[in-house]
Design a protein around this motif. Structure first.
Motif, PDB file in Angstrom:
ATOM      1  N   SER A 252      26.145  -4.662  82.852  1.00  0.00           N
ATOM      2  CA  SER A 252      25.771  -5.093  81.649  1.00  0.00           C
ATOM      3  C   SER A 252      26.475  -6.301  81.620  1.00  0.00           C
ATOM      4  O   SER A 252      25.550  -7.115  80.844  1.00  0.00           O
ATOM      5  CB  SER A 252      26.350  -4.352  80.948  1.00  0.00           C
TER       6      SER A 252
ATOM      7  N   HIS B 245      23.980  -9.762  80.116  1.00  0.00           N
ATOM      8  CA  HIS B 245      24.048 -10.826  79.163  1.00  0.00           C
ATOM      9  C   HIS B 245      24.378 -11.842  79.452  1.00  0.00           C
ATOM     10  O   HIS B 245      23.895 -12.948  79.321  1.00  0.00           O
ATOM     11  CB  HIS B 245      24.816  -9.950  78.310  1.00  0.00           C
TER      12      HIS B 245
ATOM     13  N   ASP C  72      21.311 -14.744  78.473  1.00  0.00           N
ATOM     14  CA  ASP C  72      21.870 -16.148  77.792  1.00  0.00           C
ATOM     15  C   ASP C  72      21.291 -17.326  78.542  1.00  0.00           C
ATOM     16  O   ASP C  72      20.923 -18.418  77.578  1.00  0.00           O
ATOM     17  CB  ASP C  72      24.230 -16.337  77.849  1.00  0.00           C
TER      18      ASP C  72
END
Length: 179
Positions: free
Chosen positions: A65, A69, A73
């Motif tokens: 996870s 992310h 980003d």
């Protein structure tokens, strides 16, 4: 200071067990070895800094996870146009395979990688996690923070798009298309 040594040992063990999977995920997502190396380092810095906050669930899912992310980003910052262009889903060649067969397999992989790079990010992430990293539907759902049924639907739709674009069975190249 035994606690610090235990923590250090735990961090080293976490890194050792999860580094390659995270790196593979990030290299597939970015298509760039240097970016993947930098992002993998960033992921494990985040893991180190937040390990005390982790208390339930699967450590692997939590790490992925963070990797997801971090990759998103990065994707948002760069808005890169070509992912997987260098074809990093490398498998160890079989000693029984003929050179022509190996070349053909590698060409198909490159074409599939190019097609995957054109999928929307949600589909791309599902294909990488399920098809490349061979995570379970549950693990993929946990990483993507969505329902298992959404993973199934997105994976099915992504593979259908790939099949239509490529006129081949993507399951032959990236893993089992069923499930």
């Amino acid at each position: 200071m035994p606690n610090i040594e235990n923590l250090e040992d735990r961090i080293i063990e976490i890194y050792r067990w999860h580094y390659l999977d995270v790196y593979r995920f990030l290299i597939c997502f970015t298509g760039n070895q240097n970016d993947a190396e930098d992002l993998t380092q960033e992921v494990f810095v985040r893991v180190l800094n937040n390990l005390s906050n982790f208390n339930t669930g699967s450590l692997k899912t939590w790490i992925f996870s963070i990797a997801k992310h971090t990759a998103i980003d990065h994707y948002r910052k760069k808005r890169f146009s070509s992912i997987f262009k260098e074809g990093f889903f490398k498998q160890l060649p079989s000693s029984e395979m003929e050179p022509d067969d190996l070349m053909e397999r590698n060409e198909v992989k490159i074409i599939v990688h190019a097609a995957i790079s054109k999928l929307k990010p949600d589909y791309r992430a599902v294909v990488i996690l399920r098809g490349v990293n061979e995570l379970t539907i549950k693990e993929t759902a946990d990483i993507l923070q969505c329902s298992e049924s959404k993973v199934k639907v997105d994976y099915h739709r992504a593979l259908k798009i790939l099949k239509n674009k490529l006129n081949i069975d993507p399951g032959e190249v990236i893993g089992n298309a069923n499930g």
